[in-house]
Design a protein around this motif. Structure first.
Motif, PDB file in Angstrom:
ATOM      1  N   GLY A 425      48.018  33.375 -29.917  1.00 41.96           N
ATOM      2  CA  GLY A 425      46.911  34.102 -30.526  1.00 41.96           C
ATOM      3  C   GLY A 425      46.375  35.256 -29.718  1.00 41.96           C
ATOM      4  N   ASN A 426      46.971  35.572 -28.577  1.00 44.54           N
ATOM      5  CA  ASN A 426      46.550  36.742 -27.806  1.00 44.54           C
ATOM      6  C   ASN A 426      47.600  37.842 -27.753  1.00 44.54           C
ATOM      7  N   ARG A 427      48.853  37.503 -27.975  1.00 43.27           N
ATOM      8  CA  ARG A 427      49.935  38.492 -28.092  1.00 43.27           C
ATOM      9  C   ARG A 427      50.817  38.043 -29.253  1.00 43.27           C
ATOM     10  N   SER A 428      50.285  38.162 -30.468  1.00 41.79           N
ATOM     11  CA  SER A 428      50.918  37.557 -31.648  1.00 41.79           C
ATOM     12  C   SER A 428      51.196  38.565 -32.751  1.00 41.79           C
ATOM     13  N   ILE A 429      52.227  38.272 -33.535  1.00 40.51           N
ATOM     14  CA  ILE A 429      52.440  38.896 -34.844  1.00 40.51           C
ATOM     15  C   ILE A 429      51.981  37.883 -35.877  1.00 40.51           C
ATOM     16  N   LEU A 430      51.112  38.315 -36.792  1.00 40.86           N
ATOM     17  CA  LEU A 430      50.502  37.419 -37.771  1.00 40.86           C
ATOM     18  C   LEU A 430      50.870  37.846 -39.188  1.00 40.86           C
ATOM     19  N   ALA A 431      50.923  36.872 -40.076  1.00 39.48           N
ATOM     20  CA  ALA A 431      51.221  37.157 -41.483  1.00 39.48           C
ATOM     21  C   ALA A 431      50.680  36.022 -42.345  1.00 39.48           C
ATOM     22  N   ASN A 536      56.801  40.673 -29.983  1.00 36.53           N
ATOM     23  CA  ASN A 536      57.965  41.269 -29.333  1.00 36.53           C
ATOM     24  C   ASN A 536      59.084  41.304 -30.354  1.00 36.53           C
ATOM     25  N   VAL A 537      60.187  41.896 -29.979  1.00 38.49           N
ATOM     26  CA  VAL A 537      61.392  41.835 -30.801  1.00 38.49           C
ATOM     27  C   VAL A 537      62.492  41.180 -29.985  1.00 38.49           C
ATOM     28  N   ARG A 538      63.551  40.868 -30.644  1.00 39.18           N
ATOM     29  CA  ARG A 538      64.666  40.171 -30.022  1.00 39.18           C
ATOM     30  C   ARG A 538      65.148  40.901 -28.767  1.00 39.18           C
ATOM     31  N   GLY A 539      65.353  40.104 -27.726  1.00 33.19           N
ATOM     32  CA  GLY A 539      65.880  40.666 -26.496  1.00 33.19           C
ATOM     33  C   GLY A 539      64.832  41.219 -25.562  1.00 33.19           C
ATOM     34  N   ALA A 549      52.442  47.156 -26.788  1.00 30.07           N
ATOM     35  CA  ALA A 549      52.121  46.768 -28.158  1.00 30.07           C
ATOM     36  C   ALA A 549      52.332  47.931 -29.122  1.00 30.07           C
ATOM     37  N   PHE A 550      51.928  49.127 -28.718  1.00 27.54           N
ATOM     38  CA  PHE A 550      52.089  50.297 -29.581  1.00 27.54           C
ATOM     39  C   PHE A 550      53.565  50.608 -29.805  1.00 27.54           C
ATOM     40  N   ASN A 551      54.379  50.504 -28.749  1.00 31.36           N
ATOM     41  CA  ASN A 551      55.814  50.759 -28.905  1.00 31.36           C
ATOM     42  C   ASN A 551      56.444  49.773 -29.878  1.00 31.36           C
ATOM     43  N   CYS A 552      56.075  48.506 -29.767  1.00 31.64           N
ATOM     44  CA  CYS A 552      56.596  47.490 -30.685  1.00 31.64           C
ATOM     45  C   CYS A 552      56.130  47.782 -32.114  1.00 31.64           C
ATOM     46  N   HIS A 582      66.400  49.648 -31.296  1.00 27.75           N
ATOM     47  CA  HIS A 582      67.687  49.204 -30.759  1.00 27.75           C
ATOM     48  C   HIS A 582      67.413  48.045 -29.815  1.00 27.75           C
ATOM     49  N   TYR A 583      67.609  46.828 -30.309  1.00 29.16           N
ATOM     50  CA  TYR A 583      67.274  45.660 -29.513  1.00 29.16           C
ATOM     51  C   TYR A 583      68.453  45.239 -28.646  1.00 29.16           C
ATOM     52  N   ALA A 584      68.121  44.554 -27.577  1.00 31.96           N
ATOM     53  CA  ALA A 584      69.151  43.997 -26.699  1.00 31.96           C
ATOM     54  C   ALA A 584      69.526  42.605 -27.175  1.00 31.96           C
TER      55      ALA A 584
END
Length: 586
Positions: A425-431, A536-539, A549-552, A582-584
Motif C-alpha cells: 500500500g505504499n508502492r502499489s498499483i491499484l485497480a 514496477n514492471v517485469r524485470g 514512479a513517474f517513469n513507470c 522495454h522490460y528485462a
C-alpha cells in the motif's frame, strides 16, 4: 545510545538495516536504489541513504554485522567439490578461483567498503559475522509478537544448513535440529523452476502461481524419485537428478527423462504438462511443510510458530500450515529471504552479542524504507516536466477512489517504502477487483508479465471475514485464504483459479492513508477491497523515488499516479515522454 548496522550481500537481494538501541530505524534493499532487480552487490547506496536520513556517519555506528560467515560457506563449496569428485571438478574449476580472488576475503572487502563511506576513517571497525540460518531465525522471531515460539527456517542453503528448527524465548534462540546441503527443499523448488523455464531466485513465485492451473499428477513421481520424505519431515534429495552440487546448473538430463518432456525454453508457450509439474511440486511442498510443522510442534511443545528463509514466502504452503497445522498462531517475516537476514543479523548483535533484553511488540509493519516530503516530490516531478495537481487529503481519497470505480488503473506511492518483496500500500498499483478480465489486461499491458499470474486483494480488516475464510488479520500478504461462495463472481480479478487469494488486510493503525482510500472506495462501490500489486514492471524492482514512479507511470498503461497529495493524470502529460516499455527478462 547504540547504533547497529546489519548487512546482507554478495548472493542476491542485498540489504542494509539500522537499529538504534534495539529499535528498527530503517531497512531497505540495494535494488531500490540501483534499479537492478535482486542486486547482490554491497549495499552502498542503501547505507548512504540511511546514514544521511538519520544525520549519521559511519563514525556514529557502534557495530556492523554481516548476515553469514563467508569462510564456512567457502569450506562447504570446497568440501562439496571433493565429496562429489570427479563430478565436482567443473564446479571447482569455475567457483573456487572466484572465491580465492574475492569472496574468501569478504571481511577485508566489507571493511574497505565501509571505510570509504562518510565518517568511515573514524569508524571503530567493529565488524561481526552471524550465521546464515541464525540470521533467518532472528529475523523471524525477534520482530514477532511472541514471547516464545518455535522457529522453522527453510531456504536453498546458507553455510551448510538448508532447514533448521529452533526455539526462541525472550532474547535467546536455541537450535534443536537441522538438515544440511545438498538436501534442500529450496534447491528442489528452484531446480524445477529452472526446468519450467523460469529464472532461479525470482521465478519461484511464478511456479507457485502456475500450480493451480494444473493437476498434481507427478507428485508421486517426485516423491518416489526426487525426494525421500521421512515421517518427521526430514528428507533427502536424489542427487542423480540434480547438478547444483557439482556444476553451475540446477538439474541434469535425467529430469527430462523422468517427466518425459524436455525442459521448457524461457518465454515459450506453457503446456498443460508444465502446469501439472508446477501443481505436483507445490503439492509435495505443501505436504512437506505440514509434516515439518507437526514434527516441530512435537519436539518443541510451543504453541506459536515463526517461519523464515526464502521458502517461507511460499504463501500457498504457509496458508495450509496456518489453517491445518498444529500451531495456534503463525508469524512470517515479510522480508523472509536474504534481504531480511540483514535485520536478523542486527538483532543478533543486539540480543545475543550485546545481551540486551528483548521488548516484544505487536504490530510490526515493514514500512522502513525511504520516504519523500512534499518539496522533494515536487522538485523531482518538475525536473521531469511532469504536470501535476496538489490535492488536499479529503479530495485526494474521493478523486482516487472515483477513478478506480470508473475502471482506471492507479499508481499509489505514499510514505516510506516497504522492506521486502511485496507492496503493501505504499508502492502499489491499484485497480477495481470487480472488473472482468482485469487480471489478464493488468499482467500484459501494465506489468508486462505472464497472463496467468494472480493479483492480491487489499481489503479492510473489518470486512475480511465476510469475503474470505479468515479470522483475524493478515497484514503482510503471507498466507492464502479461500474465498467464500459467490465472491469470485463479485471480484473476479483477485480470486485465483483455485478459489484462493493472497490477502492483505488493512487497518487504520497499520496504514492510515491506504485504509482511508479503501474506506472511500467502499463507500462508492460497496466493495471493501482493491487489486494491489507492486509498482514496477517485469524485470525491475519496486519503485523507490517519485522519479522512478513517474517513469513507470509514463511507460505503461497506468492512468493516474498519486504521490503523497499530488495527482498526475496520463492525459495531461507530454505524450513525447511516453515510449514503449522495454522490460528485462527475469
Amino acid at each position: 545510545m547504540t547504533y547497529i548496522l546489519g548487512i546482507s550481500a554478495f548472493y542476491h537481494d542485498s540489504a542494509a538495516v539500522l537499529l538504534k538501541d534495539g529499535k528498527i530505524v530503517a531497512a531497505i534493499q540495494e535494488e531500490r536504489f540501483s534499479r537492478i532487480k535482486n542486486d547482490d552487490r554491497f549495499p552502498k547506496s542503501a547505507i548512504q541513504w540511511m546514514l544521511a536520513d538519520n544525520q549519521l556517519t559511519m563514525e556514529d555506528i557502534d557495530y556492523v554485522i554481516f548476515y553469514e560467515k563467508p569462510f564456512i560457506k567457502f569450506e562447504r563449496i570446497l568440501e562439496t567439490c571433493i565429496r562429489f569428485a570427479p563430478k565436482g571438478y567443473e564446479l571447482f574449476c569455475q567457483a573456487i578461483p572466484v572465491w580465492l580472488k574475492d569472496k574468501i576475503f569478504q571481511k577485508v572487502s566489507i571493511t574497505r567498503s565501509l571505510t570509504e563511506l562518510e565518517g568511515g576513517k573514524q569508524w571503530n571497525k567493529k565488524l561481526l559475522f552471524s550465521e546464515h540460518h541464525l540470521s533467518h531465525c532472528a529475523a523471524a522471531f525477534y520482530p514477532s509478537p511472541f514471547t516464545s515460539a518455535a522457529i522453522l527456517t527453510i531456504d536453498g542453503v546458507g553455510e551448510w544448513a538448508t532447514t533448521t528448527i529452533s526455539v526462541g524465548h525472550g532474547e535467546r534462540i536455541e537450535r534443536i535440529a537441522e538438515l544440511s546441503f545438498p538436501h534442500s527443499l529450496g534447491m528442489l523448488y528452484s531446480a524445477i523452476t529452472a526446468f519450467l523455464g523460469f529464472k532461479v531466485n525470482s521465478g519461484e513465485y511464478k511456479v507457485m502461481g502456475l500450480a493451480p492451473y494444473g493437476q498434481p499428477i507427478y507428485a508421486n513421481v517426485i516423491k518416489e524419485h526426487l525426494i525421500d520424505i521421512k515421517a518427521d519431515g526430514s528428507f533427502h534429495l536424489n542427487m542423480h537428478f540434480f547438478r547444483f552440487a557439482t556444476e553451475l546448473r540446477m538439474y541434469g538430463s535425467e529430469l527430462a527423462k523422468l517427466f518425459k518432456i524436455p525442459p521448457r525454453t524461457p518465454e515459450s508457450k506453457l503446456l498443460q504438462e508444465h502446469m501439472d509439474i508446477a501443481a505436483s511440486l507445490q503439492a509435495v511442498t505443501d505436504d512437506l511443510f505440514l509434516q515439518l510443522a507437526d514434527y516441530v510442534k512435537r519436539i518443541t511443545g510451543q504453541t506459536n510458530l515463526c517461519l523464515g528463509g526464502g521458502v517461507a514466502l511460499n504463501c500457498a504452503a504457509t496458508g495450509k500450515v496456518l489453517k491445518s497445522g498444529p500451531f495456534d498462531r503463525v508469524w512470517i517475516q515479510p522480508a523472509a529471504g536474504d534481504a531480511g537476514s540483514a535485520l536478523g543479523a542486527a538483532f543478533i548483535c543486539q540480543h545475543l552479542y550485546l545481551k540486551q533484553p528483548r521488548i516484544v511488540q505487536d504490530g510490526y509493519m515493514p514500512y522502513l524504507g525511504a520516504a519523500f516530503n512534499q518539496e522533494q516530490i515536487q522538485n523531482q516531478l518538475e525536473r521531469l516536466n511532469a504536470k501535476y495537481t496538489l490535492v488536499a487529503d479529503g479530495k485526494l481519497f474521493i478523486q482516487t477512489a472515483q477513478a478506480l470505480a470508473e475502471g482506471k488503473i492507479v499508481a499509489w506511492m505514499q510514505g516510506s517504502a516497504e522492506f521486502g518483496p511485496r507492496a503493501l500500500g505504499n508502492r502499489s498499483i491499484l485497480a477495481d477487483p470487480r472488473v472482468a478480465n482485469l487480471q489478464r489486461d493488468l499482467n500484459l499491458k501494465i506489468k508486462y508479465r505472464e497472463s496467468f499470474r494472480p493479483f492480491a486483494p487489499a481489503i479492510l480488516e473489518d470486512d475480511v471475514g465476510d469475503w474470505f475464510d479468515i479470522t483475524g488479520s493478515s497484514p503482510h500478504m503471507n498466507f492464502i485464504y479461500q474465498a467464500k461462495p459467490g465472491v469470485a463472481e463479485q471480484v473476479p480479478s483477485v480470486i485465483h483459479v483455485d478459489g484462493t487469494a493472497r490477502l492483505q488486510t488493512v487497518s487504520k493503525v497499520g496504514n492510515e492513508k491506504f485504509y482511508h482510500l479503501l474506506q472511500t472506495f467502499k463507500s462508492i462501490t460497496n466493495c471493501p477491497m482493491l487489486v494491489n500489486t507492486s509498482l514496477n514492471v517485469r524485470g525491475e524492482p519496486m519503485v523507490l523515488s517519485p522519479e522512478d514512479a513517474f517513469n513507470c507511470f509514463m511507460n505503461t498503461g497506468i492512468d493516474l499516479l498519486v504521490i503523497g497529495n499530488i495527482v498526475l493524470l496520463k492525459t495531461e502529460q507530454d505524450s513525447q515522454l511516453y515510449k514503449k516499455y522495454h522490460y528485462a527478462l527475469d
